[in-house]
Motif scaffolding. Structure first.
Motif, PDB file in Angstrom:
ATOM      1  N   ASN A  21       0.820  -1.216   0.000  1.00 29.02           N
ATOM      2  CA  ASN A  21       0.000   0.000   0.000  1.00 29.02           C
ATOM      3  C   ASN A  21       0.851   1.263   0.000  1.00 29.02           C
ATOM      4  O   ASN A  21       0.374   2.324  -0.397  1.00 29.02           O
ATOM      5  CB  ASN A  21      -0.944   0.014   1.201  1.00 29.02           C
ATOM      6  N   GLY A  59      -0.849   3.568  -5.374  1.00 34.21           N
ATOM      7  CA  GLY A  59      -2.043   3.589  -4.531  1.00 34.21           C
ATOM      8  C   GLY A  59      -3.196   4.410  -5.052  1.00 34.21           C
ATOM      9  O   GLY A  59      -4.340   4.157  -4.719  1.00 34.21           O
ATOM     10  N   ASP A 107      -6.854  -2.380  -1.978  1.00 34.06           N
ATOM     11  CA  ASP A 107      -6.300  -2.076  -0.664  1.00 34.06           C
ATOM     12  C   ASP A 107      -5.790  -3.399  -0.088  1.00 34.06           C
ATOM     13  O   ASP A 107      -6.565  -4.227   0.394  1.00 34.06           O
ATOM     14  CB  ASP A 107      -7.383  -1.466   0.225  1.00 34.06           C
ATOM     15  N   ASN A 164      -9.644   5.285   7.838  1.00 32.46           N
ATOM     16  CA  ASN A 164      -9.320   3.887   7.543  1.00 32.46           C
ATOM     17  C   ASN A 164      -9.488   3.017   8.778  1.00 32.46           C
ATOM     18  O   ASN A 164      -9.853   1.843   8.668  1.00 32.46           O
ATOM     19  CB  ASN A 164      -7.892   3.774   7.015  1.00 32.46           C
ATOM     20  N   GLN A 182     -14.979   0.390   1.332  1.00 28.48           N
ATOM     21  CA  GLN A 182     -14.769   1.538   0.449  1.00 28.48           C
ATOM     22  C   GLN A 182     -15.922   2.528   0.544  1.00 28.48           C
ATOM     23  O   GLN A 182     -15.701   3.736   0.435  1.00 28.48           O
ATOM     24  CB  GLN A 182     -14.610   1.074  -1.000  1.00 28.48           C
TER      25      GLN A 182
END
Length: 170
Positions: free
Chosen positions: A27, A32, A39, A79, A117
């Motif tokens: 990553n 990216g 991911d 995240n 996502q």
């Protein structure tokens, strides 16, 4: 139902840590922000959440999420929230998913990655007011396609024989 069922060796905590570090390093690479780049941390977290739910849990997912937040310079916790929910859902369905063949497992993992996502996109819309675009969700499709490869790579050390037998072909 004629496929062989392997009795797997226990997963080494060092190998689990190594796989998470490798996913994090993938990553970190500059690809990216390309469309369709999955991911890898989320993919490996889902894998270990399904295969080793007692060793890789929500706390590790939160920590990896914070590391990804720092790397991507996003809102601290974006995240982390997504990975925590992803890990929880993977642990919740882990018994059911393991009964299916690898391709059906990929279909079960796809909504989890898509939800991750979607959470990240919602947080970005709330914070910045900009939608990242529908092509952003192509990353989950690519991750679903990579699921059999990731499964074969990460289960390989567990499939080796416990006792070395020179008369056995494998």
């Amino acid at each position: 139902m004629n496929r062989p069922h392997y009795i797997l060796l226990p997963a080494s905590p060092l190998f689990i840590a190594f796989s998470l570090v490798c996913a994090f390093m993938l990553n970190l690479l500059p690809w990216g922000h390309w469309v369709g780049t999955p991911d890898f941390v989320a993919l490996v977290l889902v894998f270990w959440g399904i295969h080793q739910p007692r060793k890789v849990g929500i706390g590790l997912a939160f920590t990896m999420g914070l590391l990804m937040d720092v790397h991507e310079a996003t809102l601290l916790g974006e995240n982390a929230l997504a990975y925590t929910l992803l890990s929880y859902l993977a642990i919740m369905i882990h018994r059911r998913v393991l009964w299916f063949p690898i391709m059906t497992q990929a279909l079960h993992v796809f909504p989890l990655l898509l939800l991750t996502q979607a959470i990240q996109a919602v947080v970005r819309v709330i914070v910045s007011g900009r939608f990242p675009g529908w092509l952003n969700f192509l990353d989950s499709v690519v991750a679903m396609i990579l699921w059999p490869v990731i499964t074969m790579l990460l289960l390989a050390p567990q499939r080796r024989a416990v006792d070395k037998d020179h008369t056995r072909p494998i």
